[in-house]
Design a protein around this motif. Structure first.
Motif, PDB file in Angstrom:
ATOM      1  N   LEU A 126     -52.376  -9.693  46.219  1.00  0.00           N
ATOM      2  CA  LEU A 126     -52.981  -9.457  44.900  1.00  0.00           C
ATOM      3  C   LEU A 126     -51.897  -8.849  44.021  1.00  0.00           C
ATOM      4  O   LEU A 126     -51.424  -7.745  44.289  1.00  0.00           O
ATOM      5  CB  LEU A 126     -54.177  -8.502  45.021  1.00  0.00           C
ATOM      6  CG  LEU A 126     -54.797  -8.043  43.699  1.00  0.00           C
ATOM      7  CD1 LEU A 126     -55.317  -9.218  42.876  1.00  0.00           C
ATOM      8  CD2 LEU A 126     -55.921  -7.025  43.944  1.00  0.00           C
ATOM      9  N   VAL A 127     -51.477  -9.603  42.991  1.00  0.00           N
ATOM     10  CA  VAL A 127     -50.406  -9.151  42.101  1.00  0.00           C
ATOM     11  C   VAL A 127     -50.966  -8.827  40.735  1.00  0.00           C
ATOM     12  O   VAL A 127     -51.665  -9.660  40.144  1.00  0.00           O
ATOM     13  CB  VAL A 127     -49.336 -10.256  41.882  1.00  0.00           C
ATOM     14  CG1 VAL A 127     -48.064  -9.642  41.318  1.00  0.00           C
ATOM     15  CG2 VAL A 127     -49.042 -11.018  43.129  1.00  0.00           C
ATOM     16  N   GLN A 165     -53.240 -13.591  40.961  1.00  0.00           N
ATOM     17  CA  GLN A 165     -52.451 -12.880  39.956  1.00  0.00           C
ATOM     18  C   GLN A 165     -53.364 -12.447  38.823  1.00  0.00           C
ATOM     19  O   GLN A 165     -54.114 -13.263  38.281  1.00  0.00           O
ATOM     20  CB  GLN A 165     -51.351 -13.785  39.398  1.00  0.00           C
ATOM     21  CG  GLN A 165     -50.381 -14.280  40.470  1.00  0.00           C
ATOM     22  CD  GLN A 165     -49.249 -15.098  39.880  1.00  0.00           C
ATOM     23  OE1 GLN A 165     -49.416 -15.770  38.860  1.00  0.00           O
ATOM     24  NE2 GLN A 165     -48.094 -15.050  40.524  1.00  0.00           N
ATOM     25  N   VAL A 166     -53.263 -11.188  38.451  1.00  0.00           N
ATOM     26  CA  VAL A 166     -54.130 -10.634  37.406  1.00  0.00           C
ATOM     27  C   VAL A 166     -53.277 -10.048  36.287  1.00  0.00           C
ATOM     28  O   VAL A 166     -52.310  -9.332  36.561  1.00  0.00           O
ATOM     29  CB  VAL A 166     -55.048  -9.534  37.995  1.00  0.00           C
ATOM     30  CG1 VAL A 166     -55.927  -8.934  36.906  1.00  0.00           C
ATOM     31  CG2 VAL A 166     -55.901 -10.101  39.120  1.00  0.00           C
ATOM     32  N   GLY A 167     -53.658 -10.374  35.053  1.00  0.00           N
ATOM     33  CA  GLY A 167     -52.975  -9.819  33.888  1.00  0.00           C
ATOM     34  C   GLY A 167     -51.866 -10.695  33.340  1.00  0.00           C
ATOM     35  O   GLY A 167     -51.164 -10.305  32.401  1.00  0.00           O
ATOM     36  N   GLY A 174     -44.455 -25.207  32.696  1.00  0.00           N
ATOM     37  CA  GLY A 174     -43.884 -25.338  34.037  1.00  0.00           C
ATOM     38  C   GLY A 174     -44.496 -24.346  35.011  1.00  0.00           C
ATOM     39  O   GLY A 174     -44.790 -24.681  36.167  1.00  0.00           O
ATOM     40  N   GLN A 175     -44.684 -23.109  34.562  1.00  0.00           N
ATOM     41  CA  GLN A 175     -45.270 -22.085  35.424  1.00  0.00           C
ATOM     42  C   GLN A 175     -46.742 -22.389  35.720  1.00  0.00           C
ATOM     43  O   GLN A 175     -47.240 -22.148  36.813  1.00  0.00           O
ATOM     44  CB  GLN A 175     -45.137 -20.703  34.757  1.00  0.00           C
ATOM     45  CG  GLN A 175     -43.695 -20.226  34.667  1.00  0.00           C
ATOM     46  CD  GLN A 175     -43.147 -19.789  36.021  1.00  0.00           C
ATOM     47  OE1 GLN A 175     -43.354 -18.677  36.472  1.00  0.00           O
ATOM     48  NE2 GLN A 175     -42.461 -20.703  36.700  1.00  0.00           N
ATOM     49  N   ARG A 176     -47.444 -22.955  34.731  1.00  0.00           N
ATOM     50  CA  ARG A 176     -48.840 -23.347  34.969  1.00  0.00           C
ATOM     51  C   ARG A 176     -48.920 -24.441  36.016  1.00  0.00           C
ATOM     52  O   ARG A 176     -49.797 -24.426  36.884  1.00  0.00           O
ATOM     53  CB  ARG A 176     -49.486 -23.815  33.655  1.00  0.00           C
ATOM     54  CG  ARG A 176     -49.833 -22.676  32.726  1.00  0.00           C
ATOM     55  CD  ARG A 176     -50.404 -23.191  31.419  1.00  0.00           C
ATOM     56  NE  ARG A 176     -51.658 -23.929  31.633  1.00  0.00           N
ATOM     57  CZ  ARG A 176     -52.722 -23.804  30.846  1.00  0.00           C
ATOM     58  NH1 ARG A 176     -52.688 -22.979  29.808  1.00  0.00           N
ATOM     59  NH2 ARG A 176     -53.811 -24.505  31.065  1.00  0.00           N
ATOM     60  N   ARG A 177     -47.987 -25.400  35.934  1.00  0.00           N
ATOM     61  CA  ARG A 177     -47.972 -26.477  36.937  1.00  0.00           C
ATOM     62  C   ARG A 177     -47.692 -25.913  38.316  1.00  0.00           C
ATOM     63  O   ARG A 177     -48.306 -26.325  39.308  1.00  0.00           O
ATOM     64  CB  ARG A 177     -46.909 -27.538  36.572  1.00  0.00           C
ATOM     65  CG  ARG A 177     -47.372 -28.554  35.530  1.00  0.00           C
ATOM     66  CD  ARG A 177     -46.418 -29.752  35.451  1.00  0.00           C
ATOM     67  NE  ARG A 177     -45.073 -29.384  35.029  1.00  0.00           N
ATOM     68  CZ  ARG A 177     -44.703 -29.254  33.757  1.00  0.00           C
ATOM     69  NH1 ARG A 177     -45.562 -29.448  32.781  1.00  0.00           N
ATOM     70  NH2 ARG A 177     -43.458 -28.916  33.453  1.00  0.00           N
ATOM     71  N   GLN A 178     -46.774 -24.943  38.417  1.00  0.00           N
ATOM     72  CA  GLN A 178     -46.467 -24.320  39.717  1.00  0.00           C
ATOM     73  C   GLN A 178     -47.702 -23.610  40.275  1.00  0.00           C
ATOM     74  O   GLN A 178     -48.008 -23.716  41.462  1.00  0.00           O
ATOM     75  CB  GLN A 178     -45.325 -23.302  39.573  1.00  0.00           C
ATOM     76  CG  GLN A 178     -43.946 -23.912  39.401  1.00  0.00           C
ATOM     77  CD  GLN A 178     -43.396 -24.500  40.699  1.00  0.00           C
ATOM     78  OE1 GLN A 178     -43.968 -24.335  41.773  1.00  0.00           O
ATOM     79  NE2 GLN A 178     -42.296 -25.222  40.590  1.00  0.00           N
ATOM     80  N   ALA A 179     -48.396 -22.869  39.421  1.00  0.00           N
ATOM     81  CA  ALA A 179     -49.587 -22.133  39.875  1.00  0.00           C
ATOM     82  C   ALA A 179     -50.611 -23.106  40.430  1.00  0.00           C
ATOM     83  O   ALA A 179     -51.216 -22.878  41.491  1.00  0.00           O
ATOM     84  CB  ALA A 179     -50.175 -21.321  38.721  1.00  0.00           C
ATOM     85  N   VAL A 184     -52.323 -20.954  43.322  1.00  0.00           N
ATOM     86  CA  VAL A 184     -52.347 -19.532  42.930  1.00  0.00           C
ATOM     87  C   VAL A 184     -53.467 -19.325  41.906  1.00  0.00           C
ATOM     88  O   VAL A 184     -53.527 -20.020  40.898  1.00  0.00           O
ATOM     89  CB  VAL A 184     -50.989 -19.118  42.318  1.00  0.00           C
ATOM     90  CG1 VAL A 184     -51.067 -17.708  41.741  1.00  0.00           C
ATOM     91  CG2 VAL A 184     -49.892 -19.222  43.362  1.00  0.00           C
ATOM     92  N   GLU A 185     -54.357 -18.365  42.189  1.00  0.00           N
ATOM     93  CA  GLU A 185     -55.432 -18.067  41.248  1.00  0.00           C
ATOM     94  C   GLU A 185     -54.910 -17.106  40.178  1.00  0.00           C
ATOM     95  O   GLU A 185     -54.281 -16.098  40.497  1.00  0.00           O
ATOM     96  CB  GLU A 185     -56.618 -17.440  41.983  1.00  0.00           C
ATOM     97  CG  GLU A 185     -57.823 -17.281  41.069  1.00  0.00           C
ATOM     98  CD  GLU A 185     -59.021 -16.603  41.742  1.00  0.00           C
ATOM     99  OE1 GLU A 185     -60.027 -16.420  41.070  1.00  0.00           O
ATOM    100  OE2 GLU A 185     -58.915 -16.260  42.943  1.00  0.00           O
TER     101      GLU A 185
END
Ligand SMILES: [Mn+2]
Length: 298
Positions: A126-127, A165-167, A174-179, A184-185
């Protein structure tokens, strides 16, 4: 090292079988913008001495069986530093203690998490962070603090989605595609109302202080507007409905933290997480006779 946090953490030779073990990881070679977080552990301890050894509601934290094992000697070689951090959290977790790691930049979370994963299979991450940190490499450097969650998602034994990941509010296409690809939630600051975290497995809590709004935590290298208030962050931690078996607090940069307020926020993150862990342990003991053993719930 003779104890810290006004007596919450004691000298290692004063407590056998500690329930919690604090270590400092003074590392900032993975920072992309403004270094200085290697000075974080000492500044957090300094600011902690100004507060009572209690949660903000006044629950006593002096009898937890917690020790401060001091700062790790990390040198400047990234792979050696990571090995030292990983070996240390492995040893602490295998001994049945909860590692509490003071960063340092966020890159210390990768070896710290890997060390705990060996002792707690099924470990969740939990990040709390402004950034997704999902780059495979950042300007050619896979050890950058911008690659933390990407690396953890690829650790052996991390198959399947166990990263939340929160916050996060500094994403890009690119980061959205990785998530999405890694499962990654992601919970944005705008999604917090009504959000509830109640994973059954053991949890590693990683708090990047830049999850807070820059008004609440100005002393960090990569601040992002639109973040959580201190009140929101502490409420969130106090109400986590899960078993935290390890945690870190990273990215406090004393060189940018003119009034020490960012380090103080980090102190409060530690005290309120300790309060959550103590309450959660007590409630587990009370209900243990009606619950199945942990192994069979995995
Ligand atoms: Mn961050």
């Amino acid at each position: 090292m003779s104890g810290s946090f006004s007596g919450i953490f004691q000298s290692p030779d004063a407590v056998s079988d500690p329930a919690f073990t604090l270590i400092g990881a003074p590392w900032d070679a993975a920072s992309t913008f403004r270094p200085g977080t290697r000075l974080g552990p000492q500044q957090i301890r300094t600011m902690a001495s100004s507060l009572s050894p209690a949660t903000e509601r006044g629950e006593d934290l002096t009898s937890l069986g917690a020790v401060d094992a001091g700062d790790l000697a990390l040198g400047t070689h990234v792979e050696n530093a990571e090995a030292t951090i990983q070996q240390t959290t492995t040893a602490i977790a295998r001994a049945g203690s909860v590692p509490i790691v003071l960063g340092g930049d966020h890159a210390i979370t990768v070896p710290a998490f890997a060390g705990v994963l060996g002792a707690h299979p099924g470990l969740e991450l939990l990040v709390l962070d402004a950034h997704p940190d999902l780059y495979p490499d950042y300007e050619g450097d896979p050890f950058s603090h911008a690659c933390v969650s990407h690396r953890i998602a690829h650790l052996q034994g991390m198959a399947g989605s166990r990263i939340t990941q929160v916050g996060v509010r500094a994403s890009n296409p690119g980061q959205r595609r990785q998530a999405e690809a890694l499962g990654v939630e992601t919970i944005g600051p705008w999604d917090l109302a009504g959000w509830h975290y109640d994973r059954p497995g053991p949890v590693y809590l990683s708090v990047d202080i830049d999850v807070l709004d820059p008004a609440h935590a100005p002393g960090c290298g990569n601040p992002v507007p639109g973040g959580l208030t201190s009140r929101q962050l502490l409420d969130l931690i106090q109400h986590l409905d899960c078993e935290i078996v390890a945690m870190d607090i990273v990215e406090v940069n004393p060189l940018l933290d003119v009034h020490g307020s960012t380090a103080l926020a980090a102190v409060r993150v530690v005290t309120e997480a300790l309060g959550q862990m103590a309450r959660h342990q007590m409630s587990r003991h009370r209900t243990s006779s009606v619950r199945r053993p942990r192994e069979s719930r995995a």
